[in-house]
Write an enzyme that holds these catalytic residues in place. Structure first.
Site, short mmCIF file in Angstrom:
data_model
loop_
_atom_site.label_atom_id
_atom_site.label_comp_id
_atom_site.label_asym_id
_atom_site.label_seq_id
_atom_site.Cartn_x
_atom_site.Cartn_y
_atom_site.Cartn_z
N SER A 61 35.11 38.29 39.20
CA SER A 61 36.41 38.85 38.85
C SER A 61 37.17 37.94 37.81
CB SER A 61 37.16 38.91 40.22
OG SER A 61 37.27 37.80 40.57
N ASP A 80 28.69 34.83 32.65
CA ASP A 80 29.81 35.94 33.29
C ASP A 80 30.43 36.67 32.10
OD1 ASP A 80 29.22 35.02 35.71
OD2 ASP A 80 30.78 34.07 35.88
#
Length: 361
Positions: free
Chosen positions: A108, A153
């Site tokens: 996230s 990521d």
């Protein structure tokens, strides 16, 4: 006029803690995404608000590390990284929304960074290639927030494509698409959220990275990527550092083996490599938990081709490759096992490789 920019979370199919060791990883972008909506107003402050938090946080454009914490620290980090790189950042109102779960190991934080970065650069008419975007987002997380994460990521969020995994080489910083369509082969990819949250800013992640760096230094190499023979690890006198390094070496090979298995459309082999990866994370890298181990073990016992924790560790999610005909049985077995063990009911869904970051209409 407002600008809307979306960036997805990610699942790492295989290749855990290899990114900061200049190794290989194979993530996919998820359908869940974070959306940053930005309205420039010519001020010297960005007022940041989130659908998941009350109120708003004023962030001065000249913010510096330590100036803002919490979720807004990631926004401030992007502002700071852009300005440090010599790019103008306009003031304005920024609103964050989306459906990437926080603390589940689905990145996230990178989704937030990449969404904010995309919105701000679009507003300032700045053109950056995706590698440069990833590096800026990583710098925001490393040097402003203080989380010593690698580049995986951000690259996954920026480069994602439908039905495609991304073979990332972190020494060369290259991203190669790899066909990944399990559903076309009668296989489901289950995403099992343990509901056990983790925090990368905590010391465990940093300890693993430091251990790998000590091992590389003791072996006289720039990174563990340079070590090609596991026998070389016998020269390490610290047994913990040797185990950490062994995970990295074996995990790099598993990434390449998964790519080869996908090219052969051999999903059972991919599953076996998932399970081997989980065992390595449990035994050598020591980043799983009893809760996570139970989920992965139960999924395999119930008929999954393989299962592994995904993400930095100490909680988060498990992924399982499951024959379509066994998907409901595996999900039911996992729910039953975790309930009997007294853990929270897991969230179980089917997921797939989705589109990467980009502007929204």
């Amino acid at each position: 006029m407002s600008i809307r920019y979306a960036a997805p979370g990610r699942v790492n199919l295989i290749g855990e803690h290899t990114d900061y060791n200049s190794g290989f990883a194979l993530p996919i972008a998820l359908p869940q995404r974070t959306v940053a909506t930005f309205a420039p107003d010519g001020s010297e402050v960005i007022s940041a608000a989130s659908a998941n938090a009350d109120g708003s946080t004023p962030i001065p454009l000249d913010t510096a590390p330590g100036g803002v914490d919490g979720w807004a620290g990631y926004v401030a980090g992007v502002i700071w990284a852009l300005r440090e790189a010599g790019h103008p950042v306009p003031g304005g109102r920024l609103t964050i929304d989306g459906d990437v779960p926080i603390g589940s190991g689905l990145s996230s934080s990178a989704a937030l960074e990449c969404a904010v970065l995309g919105a701000l650069t679009a507003a300032a008419d700045i053109t950056l290639d995706r590698i440069e975007q990833a590096r800026l987002a990583q710098r925001a997380e490393n040097d402003y927030v203080g989380a010593p994460t690698g580049l995986l990521d951000q690259l996954a969020s920026l480069f994602g494509e439908p039905a495609t995994a991304l073979l990332i080489d972190f020494r060369e910083i290259t991203v190669r698409p790899v066909d990944f369509d399990p559903y076309g082969h009668g296989v489901a990819l289950l995403l099992i959220d343990s509901r056990s949250r983790h925090e990368h800013v905590g010391g465990e992640y940093a300890q693993r990275r430091a251990s790998c760096e000590r091992a590389a230094a003791a072996l006289g190499v720039a990174s563990l990527r340079e070590v090609t023979d596991a026998e070389a690890l016998t020269a390490l006198t610290d047994p913990t550092d040797a185990r950490r390094a062994r995970h990295v070496l074996s995990e790099n090979q598993r990434v390449l083996d998964v790519v080869a298995a996908l090219a052969a459309e051999d999903y059972p082999a991919v599953g076996r490599l998932f399970t081997e990866s989980h065992a390595s994370m449990r035994e050598d890298f020591a980043i799983t938990t009893d809760h996570i181990d139970l989920i992965a073990h139960t999924a395999v016992d119930a008929g999954a081709f393989g299962a592994r924790m995904t993400g930095g560790g100490f909680g988060g999610c498990v992924i399982a490759l499951v024959p379509e005909a066994r998907a409901k049985t595996v999900a039911a077995a996992v729910r039953k096992a975790v309930s009997e063990a007294g853990y929270p009911e897991p969230g179980i869904s089917r997921t797939y490789a989705a589109q990467g970051a980009g502007l929204l209409p």
